[in-house]
Scaffold this motif. Structure first.
Motif, PDB file in Angstrom:
ATOM      1  N   ASN A 153       0.942  -1.137  -0.009  1.00  0.00           N
ATOM      2  CA  ASN A 153      -0.001   0.021   0.041  1.00  0.00           C
ATOM      3  C   ASN A 153       0.932   1.477  -0.131  1.00  0.00           C
ATOM      4  O   ASN A 153       1.344   1.716   0.961  1.00  0.00           O
ATOM      5  N   MET A 154       1.104   1.826  -1.240  1.00  0.00           N
ATOM      6  CA  MET A 154       2.126   2.803  -1.299  1.00  0.00           C
ATOM      7  C   MET A 154       1.845   4.086  -0.410  1.00  0.00           C
ATOM      8  O   MET A 154       2.866   4.805   0.097  1.00  0.00           O
ATOM      9  N   LEU A 155       0.676   4.754  -0.610  1.00  0.00           N
ATOM     10  CA  LEU A 155       0.342   5.738   0.250  1.00  0.00           C
ATOM     11  C   LEU A 155       0.358   5.729   1.574  1.00  0.00           C
ATOM     12  O   LEU A 155       1.279   6.543   2.315  1.00  0.00           O
ATOM     13  N   GLN A 156       0.205   4.371   2.369  1.00  0.00           N
ATOM     14  CA  GLN A 156       0.221   4.181   3.720  1.00  0.00           C
ATOM     15  C   GLN A 156       1.888   4.111   3.877  1.00  0.00           C
ATOM     16  O   GLN A 156       2.417   4.576   4.985  1.00  0.00           O
ATOM     17  N   THR A 305       1.805   6.944  -7.347  1.00  0.00           N
ATOM     18  CA  THR A 305       0.677   6.710  -6.688  1.00  0.00           C
ATOM     19  C   THR A 305      -0.659   7.547  -7.121  1.00  0.00           C
ATOM     20  O   THR A 305      -1.585   7.016  -7.099  1.00  0.00           O
ATOM     21  N   ILE A 306      -0.422   8.630  -7.368  1.00  0.00           N
ATOM     22  CA  ILE A 306      -1.342   9.824  -7.425  1.00  0.00           C
ATOM     23  C   ILE A 306      -1.186  10.383  -8.815  1.00  0.00           C
ATOM     24  O   ILE A 306      -2.231  10.873  -9.391  1.00  0.00           O
ATOM     25  N   ASN A 307      -0.141  10.101  -9.571  1.00  0.00           N
ATOM     26  CA  ASN A 307       0.065  11.036 -10.956  1.00  0.00           C
ATOM     27  C   ASN A 307      -0.470   9.921 -11.781  1.00  0.00           C
ATOM     28  O   ASN A 307       0.471   9.187 -12.456  1.00  0.00           O
ATOM     29  N   MET A 308      -1.470  10.156 -12.504  1.00  0.00           N
ATOM     30  CA  MET A 308      -1.942   9.052 -13.611  1.00  0.00           C
ATOM     31  C   MET A 308      -2.396   9.784 -14.872  1.00  0.00           C
ATOM     32  O   MET A 308      -3.675   9.753 -15.169  1.00  0.00           O
ATOM     33  N   ASP A 309      -1.496  10.676 -15.477  1.00  0.00           N
ATOM     34  CA  ASP A 309      -1.863  11.586 -16.530  1.00  0.00           C
ATOM     35  C   ASP A 309      -2.528  10.672 -17.725  1.00  0.00           C
ATOM     36  O   ASP A 309      -3.358  10.869 -18.439  1.00  0.00           O
ATOM     37  N   GLY A 310      -1.625   9.541 -17.810  1.00  0.00           N
ATOM     38  CA  GLY A 310      -2.043   8.717 -18.976  1.00  0.00           C
ATOM     39  C   GLY A 310      -3.444   7.938 -18.855  1.00  0.00           C
ATOM     40  O   GLY A 310      -3.950   8.049 -19.745  1.00  0.00           O
ATOM     41  N   ALA A 350      -4.157   3.118  -8.057  1.00  0.00           N
ATOM     42  CA  ALA A 350      -2.982   2.368  -7.796  1.00  0.00           C
ATOM     43  C   ALA A 350      -2.127   2.275  -9.107  1.00  0.00           C
ATOM     44  O   ALA A 350      -2.640   2.138 -10.155  1.00  0.00           O
ATOM     45  N   GLY A 351      -0.882   2.237  -8.949  1.00  0.00           N
ATOM     46  CA  GLY A 351       0.244   1.987 -10.084  1.00  0.00           C
ATOM     47  C   GLY A 351       0.412   0.637 -10.783  1.00  0.00           C
ATOM     48  O   GLY A 351       1.363   0.299 -10.835  1.00  0.00           O
TER      49      GLY A 351
END
Length: 427
Positions: A153-156, A305-310, A350-351
């Motif tokens: 869990n990357m954010l945690q 974790t949060i950058n999902m431009d694509g 999630a990535g």
């Protein structure tokens, strides 16, 4: 000498990718009914080698993110700087995602990719339930950090690592002793990253051979306009929007940036996972682009974790495409809702491969479109997923450079040196 090594790695990965695509296509179209080919090659050798490669990358993600974030955080002279870093990073990621989704919707409205498409009667997609925005924020804080690491869990992990690093910085001598230990572990993990980078051509070859042996290119024919439009918008965002932001916000040479990102983009394309590419992205950002580890160790895992431009671009084009196929008109308020929802949804995306379809279901529900429409595009999504992952990691690196530049934690000499960081490739 080292320049040849770097080009050699890039070219070897590209050769492995092309060779895998060619071999996979040959197996599909000429040996599709041969049982031993399917059993021992496609789902045997290629599947095993490809999965070992991806698993090896994922193996490094949790320890690398935790160790590098702790090292970067505890080295900050002013722990309150984290708030400023977080604000800049999240702000830039949200802005680029909003630009991406706006660009995608505008292009889709102009091109009309869904016009003339007949929907199949058996198209069906059952999405997993997407988390609410409030639940995403709640889930950022771990009740058990060991469990968060076990689950990836990357954010945690990011939150716990930041708190741990700040505590080390504030505790005095015990923190100084621990810092040396963590820095040594970080060096060992980065060496593992280098080893995997040298083995990448074989892993990429196996992944491409397996993928194209399973997926035929004929499915693109009926969705050619949608498929090409998504690709074009992805390339425009990566090759036009990012360079413009890099030039005006950080005054850096975009061509040099894109040249140094080639290996990372190939890794991302082959794995279709931002998270699995974190070790390679972080190595490139800190050693090749000149971003200080205290910045890169924060912005890269956060971006994965949060950058999902694509993903946002796919969601924008797909939303308009599905609306056109079903003959439904979207109002301006609906388009604005898509932009807002897709931007916020990227925080909870999630990535990992294919998760963008889950977020797309959430976007479609917000504007009253049939979720079943996802079944129309799911056949070609895997190929698009690979491309948008390459765009995502490019955005992570771009934001890292801008934030580091604004914090005076950027080595421009390293950025401008074409040979910088290449000595890391030699084993």
């Amino acid at each position: 000498m080292s320049d040849n090594k770097k080009r050699s790695l890039t070219s070897r990965i590209a050769i492995g990718m092309v060779a895998g695509i060619i071999l996979g296509s040959i197996l599909r179209y000429f040996f599709n009914d041969v049982q031993w080919v399917d059993e021992y090659l496609t789902n045997g050798l290629f599947h095993v080698v490809g999965q070992i490669f991806i698993t090896s990358l994922k193996m490094l993600v949790v320890p690398l993110v935790f160790i590098s974030l702790v090292v970067g955080t505890c080295s900050l002279s002013d722990p309150s700087k984290l708030g400023r870093l977080g604000g800049k990073s999240v702000g830039l990621y949200v802005v680029t995602t909003a630009i991406a989704i706006t660009l995608a919707i505008s292009a889709a409205v102009l091109v009309q990719p869904g016009s003339g498409i007949e929907r199949a009667a058996d198209t069906n997609f059952q999405p997993s339930e997407a988390p609410s925005l409030s639940q995403v924020f709640i889930n950022m804080f771990p009740d058990n950090p060991i469990n968060a690491m076990a689950e990836g869990n990357m954010l945690q992990i990011i939150v716990f690592s930041l708190l741990f690093g700040v505590s080390m910085a504030l505790v005095g001598k015990p923190g100084e002793r621990l810092r040396g230990f963590f820095e040594d572990i970080n060096d060992v993990i980065m060496k593992l990253v280098v080893i995997l980078m040298n083995l990448a051509p074989y892993g990429v070859f196996a992944l491409m051979a397996k993928l194209f042996a399973d997926i035929g290119l004929e499915m693109i024919g009926s969705l050619a306009k949608y498929f090409v439009l998504v690709l074009v918008v992805l390339f425009v965002h990566a090759l036009v929007v990012y360079p413009i932001l890099l030039k005006f916000l950080a005054r850096l040479n975009a061509r040099q940036f894109l040249r140094k990102m080639r290996d990372t983009q190939l890794f991302a394309f082959s794995t279709a996972s931002s998270n699995a590419t974190i070790p390679v992205t972080l190595e490139t950002v800190t050693k090749r682009l000149g971003v200080n580890n205290s910045i890169g160790s924060f912005t890269v895992p956060l971006g994965a974790t949060i950058n999902m431009d694509g993903t946002a671009i796919m969601q924008g084009v797909a939303t308009v495409f599905i609306a056109q196929v079903y003959g439904l008109d979207l109002t301006m308020s609906s388009y604005l809702m898509v932009i807002l929802t897709a931007t916020l949804a990227s925080i909870g995306t999630a990535g990992v491969p294919g998760v963008g379809l889950i977020m797309l279901a959430m976007v479609l529900q917000q504007v009253g479109l049939p979720v079943e429409g996802i079944g129309l595009i799911i056949g070609v999504d895997r190929l698009l997923d690979m491309t948008r992952t390459a765009v995502n990691v490019t955005g992570d690196a771009m934001v890292s450079c801008i934030v580091a530049r604004s914090e005076n934690a950027f080595d421009e000499n390293t950025f401008n040196d074409p040979d910088a960081g290449k000595d890391l490739e030699s084993l």
